[in-house]
Design an enzyme around this catalytic site. Structure first.
Site, PDB file in Angstrom:
ATOM      1  N   LYS A 110       0.833  -1.207   0.000  1.00 55.23           N
ATOM      2  CA  LYS A 110       0.000   0.000   0.000  1.00 55.23           C
ATOM      3  C   LYS A 110       0.870   1.261   0.000  1.00 55.23           C
ATOM      4  O   LYS A 110       0.583   2.225  -0.703  1.00 55.23           O
ATOM      5  CB  LYS A 110      -0.936   0.005   1.214  1.00 55.23           C
ATOM      6  CG  LYS A 110      -2.112  -0.964   1.042  1.00 55.23           C
ATOM      7  CD  LYS A 110      -2.947  -1.053   2.293  1.00 55.23           C
ATOM      8  CE  LYS A 110      -4.035  -2.103   2.146  1.00 55.23           C
ATOM      9  NZ  LYS A 110      -4.605  -2.498   3.442  1.00 55.23           N
ATOM     10  N   LYS A 189      -7.574 -10.389 -15.149  1.00 53.55           N
ATOM     11  CA  LYS A 189      -8.378 -10.589 -13.938  1.00 53.55           C
ATOM     12  C   LYS A 189      -9.371  -9.424 -13.776  1.00 53.55           C
ATOM     13  O   LYS A 189      -8.966  -8.265 -13.868  1.00 53.55           O
ATOM     14  CB  LYS A 189      -7.450 -10.646 -12.727  1.00 53.55           C
ATOM     15  CG  LYS A 189      -8.178 -10.742 -11.405  1.00 53.55           C
ATOM     16  CD  LYS A 189      -7.200 -10.624 -10.242  1.00 53.55           C
ATOM     17  CE  LYS A 189      -7.851 -10.837  -8.901  1.00 53.55           C
ATOM     18  NZ  LYS A 189      -8.524  -9.739  -8.287  1.00 53.55           N
ATOM     19  N   LYS A 192     -11.716  -3.822 -10.027  1.00 56.37           N
ATOM     20  CA  LYS A 192     -12.090  -2.413 -10.217  1.00 56.37           C
ATOM     21  C   LYS A 192     -10.861  -1.542 -10.473  1.00 56.37           C
ATOM     22  O   LYS A 192     -10.965  -0.500 -11.092  1.00 56.37           O
ATOM     23  CB  LYS A 192     -12.958  -1.884  -9.070  1.00 56.37           C
ATOM     24  CG  LYS A 192     -12.340  -1.962  -7.706  1.00 56.37           C
ATOM     25  CD  LYS A 192     -13.361  -1.494  -6.683  1.00 56.37           C
ATOM     26  CE  LYS A 192     -12.884  -1.784  -5.279  1.00 56.37           C
ATOM     27  NZ  LYS A 192     -12.611  -3.209  -4.981  1.00 56.37           N
TER      28      LYS A 192
HETATM   29  P1  ADP Z   1     -11.047  -5.678  -6.749  1.00 56.44           P
HETATM   30  O1  ADP Z   1      -9.890  -6.441  -7.364  1.00 56.44           O
HETATM   31  O2  ADP Z   1     -12.101  -5.376  -7.754  1.00 56.44           O
HETATM   32  O3  ADP Z   1     -10.581  -4.457  -5.969  1.00 56.44           O
HETATM   33  P2  ADP Z   1     -11.405  -6.801  -4.139  1.00 56.44           P
HETATM   34  O4  ADP Z   1      -9.931  -6.865  -3.949  1.00 56.44           O
HETATM   35  O5  ADP Z   1     -12.202  -5.789  -3.380  1.00 56.44           O
HETATM   36  O6  ADP Z   1     -11.713  -6.654  -5.714  1.00 56.44           O
HETATM   37  O7  ADP Z   1     -11.978  -8.258  -3.873  1.00 56.44           O
HETATM   38  C1  ADP Z   1     -13.005  -8.605  -2.985  1.00 56.44           C
HETATM   39  C2  ADP Z   1     -13.173 -10.109  -3.054  1.00 56.44           C
HETATM   40  O8  ADP Z   1     -13.549 -10.544  -4.373  1.00 56.44           O
HETATM   41  C3  ADP Z   1     -11.889 -10.873  -2.719  1.00 56.44           C
HETATM   42  O9  ADP Z   1     -12.228 -12.003  -1.923  1.00 56.44           O
HETATM   43  C4  ADP Z   1     -11.351 -11.313  -4.058  1.00 56.44           C
HETATM   44  O10 ADP Z   1     -10.611 -12.507  -3.974  1.00 56.44           O
HETATM   45  C5  ADP Z   1     -12.622 -11.505  -4.885  1.00 56.44           C
HETATM   46  N1  ADP Z   1     -12.344 -11.209  -6.305  1.00 56.44           N
HETATM   47  C6  ADP Z   1     -12.108  -9.983  -6.829  1.00 56.44           C
HETATM   48  N2  ADP Z   1     -11.893 -10.063  -8.161  1.00 56.44           N
HETATM   49  C7  ADP Z   1     -11.976 -11.376  -8.492  1.00 56.44           C
HETATM   50  C8  ADP Z   1     -11.839 -12.104  -9.727  1.00 56.44           C
HETATM   51  N3  ADP Z   1     -11.588 -11.487 -10.874  1.00 56.44           N
HETATM   52  N4  ADP Z   1     -11.991 -13.436  -9.682  1.00 56.44           N
HETATM   53  C9  ADP Z   1     -12.265 -14.073  -8.515  1.00 56.44           C
HETATM   54  N5  ADP Z   1     -12.398 -13.454  -7.329  1.00 56.44           N
HETATM   55  C10 ADP Z   1     -12.263 -12.114  -7.297  1.00 56.44           C
END
Ligand code: ADP
Ligand code: TRP
Length: 320
Positions: A110, A189, A192
């Site tokens: 971070k 992948k 957001k």
């Molecule tokens: P982002 O990558 O959009 O910021 P987060 O890190 O907030 O998403 O992820 C929240 C949850 O969703 C986590 O448990 C993460 O493993 C799951 N997750 C996010 N993106 C994916 C993806 N593309 N495939 C599978 N699981 C995902």
């Protein structure tokens, strides 16, 4: 088995979040004692906008309830409604060597990304340990990036227990290797941070627009389409059973339909899959009091357990 998960309220949910995190969680509540909370204090460490944090916290509660968290089965609350966690956080700080925090990958990542290295960001893992240890959690399902935080939690609990006896249950973590990485509209992948998501709760027109943007190869109309590396196929498959996937494969190979057709089909699949959740969400958006009551009920349940644990902890360390 008592299972606990914390959700950071960090924005609009997408299909990757649903299949990677929410669906497995919702399935767990049928078999296990599930404790789930919105980690608002954790989100504060990287929040820049107070209105947005409040909005996302409320929205995360509504989204999770709409998608199937059942408050009669799952204890569901907002982290900041159970203040005992902050007291435990302070007490656990005494059992957390600085070196342990300094080794945290998540903190270093971070800071490397430009987030100001304040104390809350640094001590984030202690608050997470408090979340977990306060409720005698046995299992914490996490993504790979959170495994080190669970190791730190156990380390802190062991140090405490060594001094005062078996006060804390040592939690295990579980990384679900079976959960596939859901691809975004560009095939990377879905995240957001990459601006490649398909949000769960979009209006119908925007959803079709987003599906139209899914990157495909340039096989011309009338020729068989390759499904193996096709992002449209991969996304559609998430909503289909084995036989339906086979049928879709055959339609790709028949060459009768082009990508435009399959993108419309993908939109229909997504739109239909979340129809019930969408109605539920409309309902909760119109009845914020109902959401507040559900969260208060969850917080009260969580607090009952937290108070008992804090009594033991206070007594152990000599806070009277
Ligand atoms: P982002 O990558 O959009 O910021 P987060 O890190 O907030 O998403 O992820 C929240 C949850 O969703 C986590 O448990 C993460 O493993 C799951 N997750 C996010 N993106 C994916 C993806 N593309 N495939 C599978 N699981 C995902
Ligand atoms: N740190 C977790 C994440 O970023 C969220 C979280 C906070 C959590 N407290 C927790 C997860 C306790 C599991 C258990 O995803």
């Amino acid at each position: 088995m008592r299972v606990l998960t914390g959700i950071q309220p960090s924005g609009k949910l997408h299909i990757g979040n649903y299949f990677g995190a929410m669906k497995p969680m919702i399935e767990r509540q049928e078999k296990e004692e599930l404790f789930t909370f919105i980690a608002s204090y954790h989100a504060l460490t990287s929040s820049k906008d107070s209105k947005l944090l409040a909005h996302y916290t409320h929205e995360a509660a509504i989204d999770y309830l709409s998608l199937g968290i059942d408050p009669t089965k799952t204890t569901f609350w907002i982290q900041s409604d159970v203040k005992e966690v902050l007291e435990l956080y302070w007490i656990l700080s005494k059992f957390t060597p600085l070196g342990l925090l300094e080794r945290a990958h998540s903190y270093k990542d971070k800071v490397a990304k430009g987030i100001a290295p304040n104390h809350a960001l640094f001590s984030y893992p202690i608050l997470m340990a408090a979340d977990i240890l306060l409720f005698d959690t046995q299992l914490v399902p996490v993504g790979k990036d959170q495994v080190q935080h669970l190791e730190m939690t156990r380390d802190i609990a062991i140090r405490f227990n060594n001094e005062y006896g078996e006060i804390f249950t040592l939690p295990k973590h579980h990384v679900d290797e079976e959960v596939a990485t859901i691809p975004g509209i560009d095939g990377e992948k879905m995240s957001k941070s990459y601006d490649n998501t398909i949000e769960i709760f979009m209006d119908e027109k925007s959803l079709q627009k987003r599906c139209n943007k899914v990157v495909t190869d340039s096989t011309p109309m009338g020729e068989p389409l390759l499904y193996e590396h096709c992002n449209v196929f991969a996304l559609a498959s998430l909503f289909l059973n084995t036989q339906e996937q086979e049928e879709l494969r055959e339609r790709y190979l028949s060459g009768k339909e082009g990508f435009g057709y399959f993108k419309k089909y993908l939109k229909e699949l997504i739109w239909d899959a979340f129809a019930t959740a969408r109605n539920q969400r409309e309902h909760y958006l119109k009845h914020p009091n109902e959401v507040r009551d559900i969260l208060s009920m969850g917080a009260a349940k969580a607090r009952t357990i937290a108070k008992i644990k804090m009594e033991q902890v206070r007594q152990a360390v000599g806070i009277i």
